[in-house]
Design a protein around this motif. Structure first.
Motif, PDB file in Angstrom:
ATOM      1  N   ALA A  16     -70.088  -5.275 -30.568  1.00  0.00           N
ATOM      2  CA  ALA A  16     -69.076  -5.283 -31.627  1.00  0.00           C
ATOM      3  C   ALA A  16     -67.732  -4.807 -31.090  1.00  0.00           C
ATOM      4  O   ALA A  16     -66.685  -5.349 -31.434  1.00  0.00           O
ATOM      5  N   LEU A  17     -67.755  -3.796 -30.235  1.00  0.00           N
ATOM      6  CA  LEU A  17     -66.507  -3.306 -29.645  1.00  0.00           C
ATOM      7  C   LEU A  17     -65.871  -4.358 -28.748  1.00  0.00           C
ATOM      8  O   LEU A  17     -64.647  -4.532 -28.752  1.00  0.00           O
ATOM      9  N   ALA A  18     -66.689  -5.056 -27.991  1.00  0.00           N
ATOM     10  CA  ALA A  18     -66.157  -6.111 -27.125  1.00  0.00           C
ATOM     11  C   ALA A  18     -65.579  -7.246 -27.960  1.00  0.00           C
ATOM     12  O   ALA A  18     -64.525  -7.801 -27.624  1.00  0.00           O
ATOM     13  N   THR A  19     -66.247  -7.584 -29.053  1.00  0.00           N
ATOM     14  CA  THR A  19     -65.732  -8.617 -29.949  1.00  0.00           C
ATOM     15  C   THR A  19     -64.396  -8.197 -30.544  1.00  0.00           C
ATOM     16  O   THR A  19     -63.444  -8.971 -30.587  1.00  0.00           O
ATOM     17  N   PHE A  20     -64.328  -6.944 -31.000  1.00  0.00           N
ATOM     18  CA  PHE A  20     -63.089  -6.427 -31.569  1.00  0.00           C
ATOM     19  C   PHE A  20     -61.957  -6.461 -30.542  1.00  0.00           C
ATOM     20  O   PHE A  20     -60.848  -6.913 -30.829  1.00  0.00           O
ATOM     21  N   ALA A  21     -62.237  -6.015 -29.328  1.00  0.00           N
ATOM     22  CA  ALA A  21     -61.202  -5.997 -28.286  1.00  0.00           C
ATOM     23  C   ALA A  21     -60.734  -7.409 -27.959  1.00  0.00           C
ATOM     24  O   ALA A  21     -59.540  -7.649 -27.779  1.00  0.00           O
ATOM     25  N   GLY A  22     -61.649  -8.343 -27.906  1.00  0.00           N
ATOM     26  CA  GLY A  22     -61.275  -9.723 -27.597  1.00  0.00           C
ATOM     27  C   GLY A  22     -60.479 -10.388 -28.706  1.00  0.00           C
ATOM     28  O   GLY A  22     -59.543 -11.136 -28.447  1.00  0.00           O
ATOM     29  N   ALA A  26     -52.804  -6.796 -40.721  1.00  0.00           N
ATOM     30  CA  ALA A  26     -53.704  -7.637 -41.521  1.00  0.00           C
ATOM     31  C   ALA A  26     -54.546  -8.537 -40.621  1.00  0.00           C
ATOM     32  O   ALA A  26     -55.730  -8.755 -40.881  1.00  0.00           O
ATOM     33  N   MET A  27     -53.952  -9.045 -39.555  1.00  0.00           N
ATOM     34  CA  MET A  27     -54.708  -9.898 -38.631  1.00  0.00           C
ATOM     35  C   MET A  27     -55.749  -9.076 -37.879  1.00  0.00           C
ATOM     36  O   MET A  27     -56.853  -9.559 -37.620  1.00  0.00           O
ATOM     37  N   LYS A  28     -55.418  -7.823 -37.532  1.00  0.00           N
ATOM     38  CA  LYS A  28     -56.400  -6.972 -36.864  1.00  0.00           C
ATOM     39  C   LYS A  28     -57.573  -6.685 -37.796  1.00  0.00           C
ATOM     40  O   LYS A  28     -58.727  -6.717 -37.381  1.00  0.00           O
ATOM     41  N   THR A  55     -64.257 -10.279 -39.019  1.00  0.00           N
ATOM     42  CA  THR A  55     -64.898 -11.448 -38.418  1.00  0.00           C
ATOM     43  C   THR A  55     -65.934 -11.013 -37.391  1.00  0.00           C
ATOM     44  O   THR A  55     -67.050 -11.533 -37.365  1.00  0.00           O
ATOM     45  N   GLY A  56     -65.570 -10.050 -36.562  1.00  0.00           N
ATOM     46  CA  GLY A  56     -66.509  -9.534 -35.564  1.00  0.00           C
ATOM     47  C   GLY A  56     -67.731  -8.899 -36.200  1.00  0.00           C
ATOM     48  O   GLY A  56     -68.863  -9.098 -35.749  1.00  0.00           O
ATOM     49  N   ALA A 105     -73.403  -9.252 -37.589  1.00  0.00           N
ATOM     50  CA  ALA A 105     -74.436  -9.127 -38.617  1.00  0.00           C
ATOM     51  C   ALA A 105     -75.285 -10.393 -38.695  1.00  0.00           C
ATOM     52  O   ALA A 105     -76.513 -10.317 -38.794  1.00  0.00           O
ATOM     53  N   ILE A 106     -74.646 -11.546 -38.645  1.00  0.00           N
ATOM     54  CA  ILE A 106     -75.382 -12.807 -38.709  1.00  0.00           C
ATOM     55  C   ILE A 106     -76.295 -12.968 -37.494  1.00  0.00           C
ATOM     56  O   ILE A 106     -77.458 -13.365 -37.628  1.00  0.00           O
ATOM     57  N   LEU A 107     -75.802 -12.634 -36.306  1.00  0.00           N
ATOM     58  CA  LEU A 107     -76.633 -12.733 -35.107  1.00  0.00           C
ATOM     59  C   LEU A 107     -77.809 -11.760 -35.173  1.00  0.00           C
ATOM     60  O   LEU A 107     -78.927 -12.098 -34.759  1.00  0.00           O
TER      61      LEU A 107
END
Length: 78
Positions: A6-12, A21-23, A29-30, A35-37
């Protein structure tokens, strides 16, 4: 998947993003993707394997929260 993923997804997703707002949307989204995976990974196992995996994930999250609390306590004591 784990909190490190999750941290890697957030950083990417937030690399070079200046808008708050985009962050926030990138973080959500991450979280949703992770959660879905996780749900699909747990659905693909038997009940006992799923419970074992779930208990390991919860244990890891509890450990991460404990480490964070200790770190904040040590830093506050300085």
């Amino acid at each position: 998947m784990n909190p490190i993923g999750a941290l890697a997804t957030f950083a990417g997703l937030t690399d070079g993003v200046e808008c708050a707002a985009m962050k926030r949307q990138a973080v959500m989204t991450g979280v949703y993707v992770l959660a879905i995976l996780t749900v699909f990974a747990l659905l693909g196992t038997s009940v006992l394997e799923g419970l074992g995996a779930l208990s390991r994930v919860i244990g890891f999250l509890t450990l991460a929260i404990g480490v964070e609390l200790v770190t904040h306590g040590v830093l506050a004591a300085k």
